[in-house]
Design a protein around this motif. Sequence first.
Motif, mmCIF file in Angstrom:
data_model
loop_
_atom_site.group_PDB
_atom_site.id
_atom_site.type_symbol
_atom_site.label_atom_id
_atom_site.label_comp_id
_atom_site.label_asym_id
_atom_site.label_seq_id
_atom_site.Cartn_x
_atom_site.Cartn_y
_atom_site.Cartn_z
ATOM 1 N N PRO A 113 0.832 -1.053 0.097
ATOM 2 C CA PRO A 113 -0.015 0.079 0.028
ATOM 3 C C PRO A 113 0.908 1.253 0.152
ATOM 4 C CG PRO A 113 -0.719 -1.562 1.607
ATOM 5 C CD PRO A 113 0.417 -2.080 1.131
ATOM 6 N N LEU A 114 0.932 1.935 -1.272
ATOM 7 C CA LEU A 114 1.631 3.185 -1.215
ATOM 8 C C LEU A 114 0.417 4.384 -0.934
ATOM 9 C CD1 LEU A 114 3.997 4.315 -4.120
ATOM 10 C CD2 LEU A 114 2.331 5.964 -3.320
ATOM 11 N N THR A 115 0.242 4.690 0.253
ATOM 12 C CA THR A 115 -0.801 5.379 0.854
ATOM 13 C C THR A 115 -0.827 6.892 0.552
ATOM 14 O OG1 THR A 115 0.201 5.337 2.881
ATOM 15 C CG2 THR A 115 -1.583 3.766 2.427
ATOM 16 N N SER A 116 0.559 7.584 0.130
ATOM 17 C CA SER A 116 0.823 8.886 0.068
ATOM 18 C C SER A 116 1.823 8.998 -0.786
ATOM 19 C CB SER A 116 0.615 9.598 1.273
ATOM 20 O OG SER A 116 1.515 9.490 2.043
ATOM 21 N N PHE A 117 1.950 10.137 -1.634
ATOM 22 C CA PHE A 117 2.763 10.563 -2.555
ATOM 23 C C PHE A 117 3.091 11.990 -2.755
ATOM 24 C CE2 PHE A 117 0.018 10.947 -5.919
ATOM 25 C CZ PHE A 117 1.010 11.630 -6.646
ATOM 26 N N ILE A 118 4.133 12.420 -3.056
ATOM 27 C CA ILE A 118 4.199 13.832 -3.403
ATOM 28 C C ILE A 118 5.334 13.995 -4.632
ATOM 29 C CG2 ILE A 118 5.757 14.651 -1.522
ATOM 30 C CD1 ILE A 118 4.234 17.373 -1.805
ATOM 31 N N PRO A 119 5.489 14.817 -5.559
ATOM 32 C CA PRO A 119 6.496 14.936 -6.592
ATOM 33 C C PRO A 119 7.725 15.229 -5.892
ATOM 34 C CG PRO A 119 4.475 15.306 -7.557
ATOM 35 C CD PRO A 119 4.084 15.161 -6.175
ATOM 36 N N SER A 120 8.729 14.992 -6.240
ATOM 37 C CA SER A 120 10.154 15.447 -5.759
ATOM 38 C C SER A 120 10.466 16.726 -5.892
ATOM 39 C CB SER A 120 11.286 14.318 -6.193
ATOM 40 O OG SER A 120 10.901 13.005 -5.877
ATOM 41 N N SER A 121 9.905 17.224 -7.278
ATOM 42 C CA SER A 121 10.288 18.694 -7.649
ATOM 43 C C SER A 121 9.077 19.054 -8.443
ATOM 44 C CB SER A 121 11.667 18.710 -8.449
ATOM 45 O OG SER A 121 11.836 20.037 -8.987
ATOM 46 N N PHE A 122 8.797 20.336 -8.229
ATOM 47 C CA PHE A 122 7.721 21.045 -8.885
ATOM 48 C C PHE A 122 8.232 21.773 -9.916
ATOM 49 C CE2 PHE A 122 5.282 19.397 -5.296
ATOM 50 C CZ PHE A 122 4.051 19.166 -5.473
ATOM 51 N N ALA A 123 9.283 22.334 -9.603
ATOM 52 C CA ALA A 123 9.838 23.235 -10.849
ATOM 53 C C ALA A 123 10.742 22.774 -11.704
ATOM 54 C CB ALA A 123 10.307 24.618 -10.235
ATOM 55 N N ASN A 124 11.577 21.679 -11.354
ATOM 56 C CA ASN A 124 12.825 21.219 -12.063
ATOM 57 C C ASN A 124 12.843 19.943 -12.489
ATOM 58 O OD1 ASN A 124 14.159 24.018 -11.574
ATOM 59 N ND2 ASN A 124 14.059 23.419 -9.555
ATOM 60 N N GLU A 125 11.772 19.278 -13.008
ATOM 61 C CA GLU A 125 11.932 18.065 -13.585
ATOM 62 C C GLU A 125 12.264 17.781 -15.045
ATOM 63 O OE1 GLU A 125 8.688 14.780 -11.647
ATOM 64 O OE2 GLU A 125 7.826 16.115 -13.291
ATOM 65 N N LYS A 126 12.821 16.832 -15.257
ATOM 66 C CA LYS A 126 13.318 16.634 -16.686
ATOM 67 C C LYS A 126 12.422 16.033 -17.583
ATOM 68 C CE LYS A 126 18.154 15.759 -14.991
ATOM 69 N NZ LYS A 126 19.132 14.814 -14.732
ATOM 70 N N ASP A 127 12.512 15.881 -18.734
ATOM 71 C CA ASP A 127 11.503 15.286 -19.835
ATOM 72 C C ASP A 127 11.322 13.973 -19.618
ATOM 73 O OD1 ASP A 127 9.779 15.325 -21.802
ATOM 74 O OD2 ASP A 127 11.271 14.800 -23.205
ATOM 75 N N MET A 128 10.123 13.364 -19.361
ATOM 76 C CA MET A 128 9.852 11.996 -19.297
ATOM 77 C C MET A 128 10.439 11.454 -17.977
ATOM 78 S SD MET A 128 8.167 11.467 -21.937
ATOM 79 C CE MET A 128 7.879 9.416 -21.563
ATOM 80 N N GLU A 129 10.704 12.444 -16.959
ATOM 81 C CA GLU A 129 11.103 12.069 -15.646
ATOM 82 C C GLU A 129 9.943 11.479 -14.832
ATOM 83 O OE1 GLU A 129 13.477 13.906 -11.654
ATOM 84 O OE2 GLU A 129 13.166 14.998 -13.604
ATOM 85 N N LEU A 130 9.981 10.573 -13.765
ATOM 86 C CA LEU A 130 9.031 10.144 -12.911
ATOM 87 C C LEU A 130 9.753 10.070 -11.501
ATOM 88 C CD1 LEU A 130 6.095 9.235 -12.313
ATOM 89 C CD2 LEU A 130 7.034 6.726 -12.664
ATOM 90 N N SER A 131 9.514 11.089 -10.862
ATOM 91 C CA SER A 131 10.207 11.176 -9.365
ATOM 92 C C SER A 131 9.414 11.472 -8.304
ATOM 93 C CB SER A 131 11.442 12.067 -9.670
ATOM 94 O OG SER A 131 12.048 12.018 -8.381
ATOM 95 N N PHE A 132 9.260 10.724 -7.126
ATOM 96 C CA PHE A 132 8.371 11.122 -6.079
ATOM 97 C C PHE A 132 8.730 10.494 -4.874
ATOM 98 C CE2 PHE A 132 6.267 7.550 -8.481
ATOM 99 C CZ PHE A 132 6.229 6.799 -7.022
ATOM 100 N N TYR A 133 8.159 11.070 -3.742
ATOM 101 C CA TYR A 133 8.556 10.564 -2.452
ATOM 102 C C TYR A 133 7.153 9.905 -1.996
ATOM 103 C CZ TYR A 133 12.721 13.174 -1.485
ATOM 104 O OH TYR A 133 13.918 13.628 -1.405
ATOM 105 N N TRP A 134 7.180 8.823 -1.475
ATOM 106 C CA TRP A 134 6.065 8.020 -1.072
ATOM 107 C C TRP A 134 6.233 7.431 0.469
ATOM 108 C CZ3 TRP A 134 7.425 3.173 0.877
ATOM 109 C CH2 TRP A 134 8.352 2.642 0.659
ATOM 110 N N ASN A 135 4.964 7.061 0.741
ATOM 111 C CA ASN A 135 4.904 6.682 2.205
ATOM 112 C C ASN A 135 4.117 5.351 2.150
ATOM 113 O OD1 ASN A 135 5.263 7.385 5.290
ATOM 114 N ND2 ASN A 135 2.930 6.983 4.876
#
Length: 387
Positions: A113-135
């Motif tokens: 169960p990945l019950t919450s998440f938030i992107p690692s960066s809102f302003a500086n993501e690269k093209d096709m990047e998928l990056s987030f912190y999860w809990n």
Amino acid sequence: MTSIRNSSLALIVFLGIMLAGCGKDTPATPDTGGSGTGGGGGVTYTGTVATYTEIPIPTIDIPNLIIPNLGAFYVTNRGAYVHVQNTKKQLWSVYKYHNGGAIPWSNYSPDFPLTSFIPSSFANEKDMELSFYWNGNDSGKYGMFNMNNGSPSFNYTVPMPPNGPGGFSNVIPAKKGFQRLWGIIGNEIWSESAVVSPKKFDKIAEIQLPLGSFVTKFFADPENETDLWCATENRLYRVSTVGSTPGSKGGIQNNWDFSSLGAGTINAIISVDKTIVIQYGNRIYRQEGTSFKSLGTLKTPAGATSSIATNGSTIVASDGNYYSFSTGLWKSYIGTGVSLSPADMKKYDDLKTICSAGFPIGVINGSGDGPVYILTLDKLVKITPKL
């Protein structure tokens, strides 16, 4: 925990609207929008309507209750993140829409169960990047997932007292500095004390709440890496790792009680032009010094989802309007609604219907011309606004 509560709330909203709209199947096909200048019988059409596209979300299966979590929708500088809940299996996936690229969607679908998440960066993501912190609430673990950015993924166990509470409901990265994490559990706010292994956290604040109440919204201040904004149903808090005077301890530095303004819930906290803006029910307030000034009322139900977003300089709302700081007025970004051809009027009415339901919204960070995304119960609506 908070994230499960948000998912349950999204499910209640979802089922209520579905019962009202059962039987309608609208294909998700591109809608070009535009403006008209000609018509039969010498009629001239001078109105405008925004361009929009309806985008199906992968794996959504309404009869089997695989639905988007309306309480966890984020848009970065590169695309829209959607939290998909498999209600029966109590599993969650994270999907990202890459603004219509060659590979439209990427995802992470763990077997826990990945019950919450938030992107690692809102302003500086690269093209096709998928990056987030999860809990993962039940596992006592948290981590970071990375794809297409050259960084490794990792997971950690939340330390036990005195170095941590043993589990979090949410983890929030600071937006500046070393992006140390905030950790939330119940009414306790913790902060990563050092970027070391094993991890350690310090308890910064404990918000006194009535029984059954929760801290429901969190926003890392983009200007001050030491500050986290938190909200309960009707109270807003600024929590800091440092005190207001040299040498003083961190904790709750300010708080505001919005209950005197009537019934409502704080549904969104954003920063616009370095100023905090909140949504309380369907009303919008902007911080001015130590108080908050009303900016108006949205044309949506009070709801329980975030109906405002920002590209950094403009407030965009899911009711189809944006706030102009230069004029102090709300203006439409979906078109004029007048002097339209019959075909464009149909497009405008359909878009206005979408914008009247109070669905969550996001806008591409740092962009002055969108796109704007609205998350409905089974699709993304991508709008090129008419600002």
